[in-house]
Design an enzyme around this catalytic site. Sequence first.
Site: not given
Ligand code: THU
Length: 130
Positions: A42, A44, A53, A55, A92, A95
Site C-alpha cells: 500500500n 499512502e 491498496c 492488491e 477492500c 480491490c
Molecule cells: N489497505 C490495503 O492495502 N488493502 C486493502 O485491501 C485494505 C486496506 C491499506 C490502505 C491503507 O493504506 C491502509 O491499508 C489502511 O486502510
Amino acid sequence: MAEVSALLQKARTAAERAHCPYSRFQVGAVIETELGDFEGCNVENASYGLTICAERVALFHAVAHGAKQFRRLAVSCRSAKENDPPASKMPCGACRQVITELMPAEAVIEIDGVGVWQVGELLPLAFRLP
Ligand code: THU
C-alpha cells in the site's frame, strides 16, 4: 504455527515496503502470473484519498509488465494482529472489483491468517460494462 506458502511469504515481505505514515497499517500482496510473481504494497498520500491498496499495486504492476494470466493472489495485512477480526485482513471492495476484472473466477486468493477463497466468491454482482 500454520505453514506459510512461498507466495504468502512474498506478500509478507512486500508489506515491509509499505508507505503508510498515516495509518501505519502495512499490507503486501503478490500475484502469480505467466511472467512470474509481481509484488505490491500500500502507498499512502497526504491527500488521503489518493492512497492505493497493496492488491491493486501488485495487479497493476503485473499489467504494466505485460502479464495476462493472473493465476493466484496472496495478501498479507502484516499490521493486523492474530486475534484481530478476519474482516481487518480481507481485500477492500475497490480491490475486489479490480481483482474480479483481471482474475478468472476460479483463481485462488490466499489471505494471511484468514484462509483461501476463489475470486468468484469475493464480490457477488460485480460491476461489468455491458
Ligand atoms: N489497505 C490495503 O492495502 N488493502 C486493502 O485491501 C485494505 C486496506 C491499506 C490502505 C491503507 O493504506 C491502509 O491499508 C489502511 O486502510
